[in-house]
Scaffold this motif. Structure first.
Motif, mmCIF file in Angstrom:
data_model
loop_
_atom_site.group_PDB
_atom_site.id
_atom_site.type_symbol
_atom_site.label_atom_id
_atom_site.label_comp_id
_atom_site.label_asym_id
_atom_site.label_seq_id
_atom_site.Cartn_x
_atom_site.Cartn_y
_atom_site.Cartn_z
ATOM 1 N N SER A 52 0.850 -1.187 0.000
ATOM 2 C CA SER A 52 0.000 0.000 0.000
ATOM 3 C C SER A 52 0.883 1.233 0.000
ATOM 4 N N SER A 53 0.298 2.365 -0.436
ATOM 5 C CA SER A 53 1.058 3.610 -0.492
ATOM 6 C C SER A 53 0.119 4.787 -0.304
ATOM 7 N N HIS A 54 0.552 5.758 0.496
ATOM 8 C CA HIS A 54 -0.235 6.969 0.739
ATOM 9 C C HIS A 54 0.712 8.157 0.714
ATOM 10 N N HIS A 55 0.366 9.166 -0.077
ATOM 11 C CA HIS A 55 1.187 10.372 -0.165
ATOM 12 C C HIS A 55 0.282 11.594 -0.084
ATOM 13 N N SER A 56 0.659 12.520 0.792
ATOM 14 C CA SER A 56 -0.060 13.783 0.904
ATOM 15 C C SER A 56 0.982 14.880 1.053
ATOM 16 N N HIS A 60 4.154 10.843 3.897
ATOM 17 C CA HIS A 60 4.435 9.803 2.914
ATOM 18 C C HIS A 60 4.509 8.486 3.675
ATOM 19 N N THR A 62 4.327 4.148 3.143
ATOM 20 C CA THR A 62 4.318 3.018 2.225
ATOM 21 C C THR A 62 4.525 1.734 3.021
#
Length: 259
Positions: A52-56, A60, A62
Motif C-alpha cells: 500500500s502507499s499513501h502520499h499527501s 508519505h 508506504t
C-alpha cells in the motif's frame, strides 16, 4: 528479487544480505522474536512487493511485504512500514510480523487518518466544533458496542509479549498476567477509540485505544487495553497498557486534562 523502494542496491543481492538490510534500518527490529530471525536467516529466496502507499502534502507512508522461502517449504512474511513522520521528516522504517500490526502502526502516525476523524454525539449528529475535552470525556464514558470475536491463531503469545514489552506506565500488567498470556494461541485486535485534542502548550495530541483480545489454551479469554498517545512533553508516541478498560479510559482522560 530486488527491493523496489531502493534501486541503489545490487538486484542480485543474496537473501541473507536483504534480510540484514531490513533489520539494520528498522527502528523496532529489537521487538522481533529471535526465533523468527533465526528461521528467516535460513531462507533460500525472497521477494518484495508493494502492499500500500499513501502520499499527501505532509505524510508519505508506504507498506511493503517481504516474503521468504524457507527450507521446510513455508513462506513467512515481514511487513515493512516506511514513513516520514519523524521529527525532521527523515525516512523511517519499521518491521512487523503481522499485517494487522503494520496497519495499526500506520494508523498511529501523527498526520494519518485520525486527523480527519469526527465523533458521534448521543443524538447521532457529528460536530468538530464541540469542546475537545468535553467530547473526549463523553466518548470515554461510552461502552464499546459488542463485536463478534474473530480470533486469529498467529503467534499470539509472542504478540502479547510485545504489547507488554512496549508499555511504559508503572501500573502496567504484572508477571501473573504475562504468565497467563503465554498460553494464548489466538487473538483479535479492535480499535475502540481515536481522537486528537489540545493539550499543554497549545498543540494537538493524538489518543488511540486498542483492545487486544486473547483466547487461551484453557478456553478462557483475556484482554489487554493499549493506549497510544502523544501527550508527552516532546510530543513523542507513548504506549500504556492496562488490564481493565476503565483504567485505560481514565488514563486517556487524565492525559487530556493536562493543558
Amino acid at each position: 528479487m530486488n527491493d523496489p523502494q531502493d534501486q541503489s542496491h545490487d538486484p542480485y543481492e543474496t537473501t541473507e544480505t536483504h534480510l540484514e538490510r531490513l533489520l539494520g534500518r528498522a527502528l523496532n527490529s529489537f521487538d522481533l522474536p529471535d526465533s523468527t530471525i533465526e528461521r528467516l536467516e535460513s531462507a533460500l529466496a525472497h521477494s518484495t512487493a508493494l502492499y500500500s502507499s499513501h502520499h499527501s502534502a505532509s505524510l508519505h507512508r508506504t507498506t511493503y511485504r517481504h516474503t521468504y522461502l524457507l527450507p521446510d517449504g513455508t513462506a513467512p512474511s515481514l511487513w515493512e512500514l516506511v514513513h516520514n513522520s519523524g521529527r525532521d521528516g527523515t525516512e523511517q522504517h519499521e518491521l512487523y510480523l503481522e499485517e494487522a500490526e503494520a496497519r495499526l502502526a500506520a494508523s498511529r502516525l501523527p498526520s494519518g487518518p485520525s486527523l480527519d476523524w469526527t465523533v458521534e454525539r448521543s443524538d447521532g449528529t457529528t460536530s468538530e466544533e464541540d469542546d475537545d475535552l468535553e467530547v473526549l470525556s463523553a466518548l470515554l464514558a461510552r461502552p464499546i458496542p459488542t463485536q463478534p470475536r474473530m480470533y486469529v491463531p498467529d503467534n499470539s503469545a509472542d504478540h502479547a509479549r510485545r504489547v507488554l514489552r512496549r508499555a511504559e506506565n508503572a501500573d502496567r500488567p504484572g508477571e501473573a498476567t504475562a504468565r497467563r498470556l503465554r498460553l494464548a494461541f489466538a487473538h483479535h485486535i479492535t480499535q475502540a477509540f481515536g481522537r486528537h485534542c489540545p493539550v499543554e502548550g497549545g498543540r494537538d495530541a493524538g489518543f488511540t485505544l486498542y483492545e487486544h483480545q486473547f483466547l487461551l489454551l484453557d478456553g478462557s479469554e483475556l484482554s489487554l487495553w493499549e493506549v497510544e498517545h502523544t501527550a508527552t512533553p516532546d510530543g513523542r508516541h507513548m504506549c500504556e497498557v492496562y488490564e481493565e478498560e476503565r483504567a485505560a479510559r481514565e488514563a486517556m482522560e487524565s492525559r487530556a486534562r493536562v493543558r
